[in-house]
Design a protein around this motif. Structure first.
Motif, PDB file in Angstrom:
ATOM      1  N   ASP A  59       0.820  -1.207   0.000  1.00 27.76           N
ATOM      2  CA  ASP A  59       0.000   0.000   0.000  1.00 27.76           C
ATOM      3  C   ASP A  59       0.856   1.261   0.000  1.00 27.76           C
ATOM      4  O   ASP A  59       0.485   2.267  -0.627  1.00 27.76           O
ATOM      5  N   GLU A  60       1.941   1.222   0.695  1.00 24.98           N
ATOM      6  CA  GLU A  60       2.827   2.394   0.723  1.00 24.98           C
ATOM      7  C   GLU A  60       3.393   2.677  -0.672  1.00 24.98           C
ATOM      8  O   GLU A  60       3.482   3.828  -1.109  1.00 24.98           O
ATOM      9  N   LEU A  62       2.013   1.836  -3.523  1.00 25.82           N
ATOM     10  CA  LEU A  62       0.913   2.341  -4.340  1.00 25.82           C
ATOM     11  C   LEU A  62       0.629   3.799  -4.041  1.00 25.82           C
ATOM     12  O   LEU A  62       0.333   4.596  -4.947  1.00 25.82           O
ATOM     13  N   THR A  63       0.712   4.169  -2.785  1.00 27.24           N
ATOM     14  CA  THR A  63       0.508   5.570  -2.412  1.00 27.24           C
ATOM     15  C   THR A  63       1.605   6.449  -3.016  1.00 27.24           C
ATOM     16  O   THR A  63       1.348   7.541  -3.552  1.00 27.24           O
ATOM     17  N   ASP A  68      -4.204   4.692  -8.045  1.00 28.57           N
ATOM     18  CA  ASP A  68      -4.778   3.429  -7.582  1.00 28.57           C
ATOM     19  C   ASP A  68      -4.360   2.289  -8.494  1.00 28.57           C
ATOM     20  O   ASP A  68      -3.876   2.497  -9.593  1.00 28.57           O
ATOM     21  N   THR A  69      -4.618   1.101  -8.012  1.00 31.82           N
ATOM     22  CA  THR A  69      -4.320  -0.073  -8.813  1.00 31.82           C
ATOM     23  C   THR A  69      -5.273  -0.144  -9.989  1.00 31.82           C
ATOM     24  O   THR A  69      -6.473   0.055  -9.807  1.00 31.82           O
ATOM     25  N   SER A  71      -1.373   0.568 -11.158  1.00 33.41           N
ATOM     26  CA  SER A  71      -0.597   1.779 -10.887  1.00 33.41           C
ATOM     27  C   SER A  71       0.596   1.870 -11.833  1.00 33.41           C
ATOM     28  O   SER A  71       1.275   0.881 -12.112  1.00 33.41           O
ATOM     29  N   TYR A 123       1.824  -9.901  -7.130  1.00 34.17           N
ATOM     30  CA  TYR A 123       1.950  -8.546  -7.690  1.00 34.17           C
ATOM     31  C   TYR A 123       3.012  -8.575  -8.797  1.00 34.17           C
ATOM     32  O   TYR A 123       3.952  -9.378  -8.772  1.00 34.17           O
TER      33      TYR A 123
END
Length: 397
Positions: A59-60, A62-63, A68-69, A71, A123
Motif C-alpha cells: 500500500d505504501e 501504491l501511495t 490506484d491499482t 498503478s 503482484y
C-alpha cells in the motif's frame, strides 16, 4: 628523413592501428556497457522498491506511485515504475524491450519485469527506462570517448617525438661532430655524453677510426714528401747532364731536338714533383707565415703574370680595385699561387666563341673583403663544385 621522426611516425602508426581497431569495436562495446549499466540501474531500483515493500507494505508503494491499482508512474516519459496485481501465479524476473503508450505516444522501453507475493497475493512490478534515454547516454559516452581518444593520440605523438628527440640527441651530436670535421686531425675526440651503450660504442668506433685515418694520412704525406724529395735529386742530375750535353759541339740538329724534348719533359716532371712537395708541406703545415701583404698589390702581380696568356687567347683582364685589405702573418707565396690558379682557370676555360673579359673585383661588403673573379666560361656543375677542393680533380669537357 631523420631517425627521430621515423621513430615517432612508427609509434604513431602503431597507435593508429590500435585506435582504428578500437573505433571498430567501440559501438559494440559502448552498447554492451550501456545496456549492462542500464540493467544494473533497473535492478538497483527494484531492490529499493522491494526494501520499501518489506518495511511498509504494498500500500505504501501504491501511495507513492500516486494512483490506484493498476498503478504506473512516469517521469518525463523517460522512465516509469508500474505496480499491479498479477493475473497469474507465475514468478517472473527478466528484462525485455517493450512498447508503452504514454499520452497517446508509443515509446519503447527497456523493462525489468519482476513478480512477487505479499500476504499470498501476487503482484507484478515493472521498471522501465526509455530506449531514447539509453541511446542518448550511449551517444554522449561515445563523443566523450572519441575526444579523449584523439587527445590521447595527440599527447602520445608529442611525448613520443620529444622522447625520441631526447634519446637520439647523442646521435645528432655525433653526426654534428662529423659534419664539422674537415680533416681527421680536427676531429673532436671528446666522448659524447650519453647512457645509451649503442651510441657510446658508435662514438668510440668513429673516434678510433679517425685516429687510424689520421695515422694513414700522416704516413701518406710522409711517403709523398719522401718520394718527391728522392725523385727531385736524380731528375736534377739528369737535367744537368742533358744541359751539359746539349752545349757540346758536333751534335746534329736531330739530336739537339731530342735532347730539348727530354729537357722539356724533365722540366714538367720537376714541376710535378715540386707541386707534390708543396702539397706535402701545406698538408703538414710546414710553411712559414711571416709575410704581410696588401691584397690589391698581390692581385696586380697575379694579373701581370697571367696577362700574356690572356692576350694570346684574345681575352682582356679588367681589374677593379674598389677597396683594399691588409693581411699579416701569412705565406705570400701560397696566397699568390691560390689566386694565380683561380685566375688562370678563368682565362683557360673562357668560351672561345664568346671571349668576354675576365673581371677581377676587390671590394668590401658588410665589413667583409671580397675578391670576385668573373669569367664567361661554361662554369661548373653542382657535382664538380662539390669536388672543387679535392686534389688532382679536373673539369671534364
Amino acid at each position: 628523413m631523420k631517425l627521430r621522426y621515423k621513430l615517432a611516425l612508427y609509434n604513431l602508426f602503431t597507435k593508429g592501428i590500435f585506435v582504428a581497431i578500437f573505433l571498430l569495436l567501440i559501438p559494440w562495446l559502448l552498447e554492451r556497457i550501456n545496456l549492462y549499466q542500464t540493467d544494473l540501474e533497473l535492478i538497483d531500483q527494484r531492490e529499493q522498491i522491494m526494501d520499501i515493500v518489506s518495511v511498509y507494505g504494498v500500500d505504501e508503494i501504491l501511495t507513492r506511485l500516486e494512483s490506484d491499482t493498476p498503478s504506473a508512474f512516469y517521469i518525463y516519459k523517460q522512465q516509469y515504475v508500474s505496480l499491479n496485481r498479477a493475473s497469474t501465479d507465475n514468478l517472473w524476473n527478466f528484462i525485455e524491450i517493450s512498447t508503452r503508450m504514454v499520452d497517446g505516444e508509443a515509446i519503447d522501453y527497456r523493462v525489468l519485469v519482476y513478480s512477487f507475493r505479499v500476504n499470498g497475493k501476487p503482484y507484478l512490478l515493472e521498471i522501465g527506462i526509455s530506449l531514447e534515454r539509453i541511446y542518448r547516454t550511449e551517444q554522449n559516452i561515445r563523443i566523450i570517448t572519441l575526444v579523449m581518444l584523439a587527445l590521447f593520440v595527440l599527447i602520445a605523438f608529442i611525448t613520443d617525438t620529444s622522447m625520441t628527440r631526447l634519446l637520439t640527441q647523442p646521435l645528432t651530436s655525433i653526426t654534428q661532430k662529423l659534419k664539422n670535421t674537415k680533416s681527421p686531425a680536427h676531429f673532436d675526440h671528446k666522448p659524447v655524453q650519453t647512457t645509451t651503450t649503442d651510441f657510446v660504442y658508435l662514438d668510440k668506433t668513429i673516434s678510433d677510426l679517425m685516429h687510424q685515418i689520421e695515422e694513414l694520412f700522416a704516413k701518406e704525406k710522409e711517403i709523398t714528401a719522401n718520394i718527391s724529395h728522392e725523385l727531385l735529386t736524380p731528375v736534377s742530375v739528369v737535367q744537368s747532364r742533358l744541359e751539359n750535353l746539349i752545349e757540346e759541339e758536333g751534335l746534329s740538329d736531330g739530336n739537339i731536338e731530342k735532347i730539348s724534348d727530354s729537357l722539356r719533359t724533365l722540366h714538367r716532371l720537376k714541376g710535378i714533383i715540386n707541386s707534390l712537395l708543396l702539397i706535402a708541406r701545406v698538408e703538414n703545415k710546414q710553411f712559414l707565415k711571416q709575410d704581410a701583404i696588401w691584397l690589391n698589390e698581390l692581385m696586380a702581380e697575379v694579373i701581370e703574370e697571367i696577362d700574356p696568356i690572356a692576350n694570346e687567347k684574345g681575352i682582356e683582364i679588367i681589374a677593379m680595385y674598389e677597396s683594399d685589405h691588409y693581411l699579416h702573418e701569412v705565406n705570400r707565396s701560397l696566397i699568390f699561387t691560390l689566386f694565380f690558379n683561380i685566375l688562370n682557370n678563368a682565362v683557360k676555360f673562357s668560351e672561345i666563341e664568346n671571349k668576354g673579359p675576365v673581371e677581377v673585383r676587390c671590394q668590401k661588403s658588410n665589413n667583409i673583403f671580397i675578391v670576385k673573379i668573373t669569367d664567361h666560361g661554361p662554369g661548373m656543375t653542382s657535382e664538380q663544385a662539390a669536388e672543387i677542393f679535392q686534389r688532382f680533380r679536373k673539369r671534364k669537357s
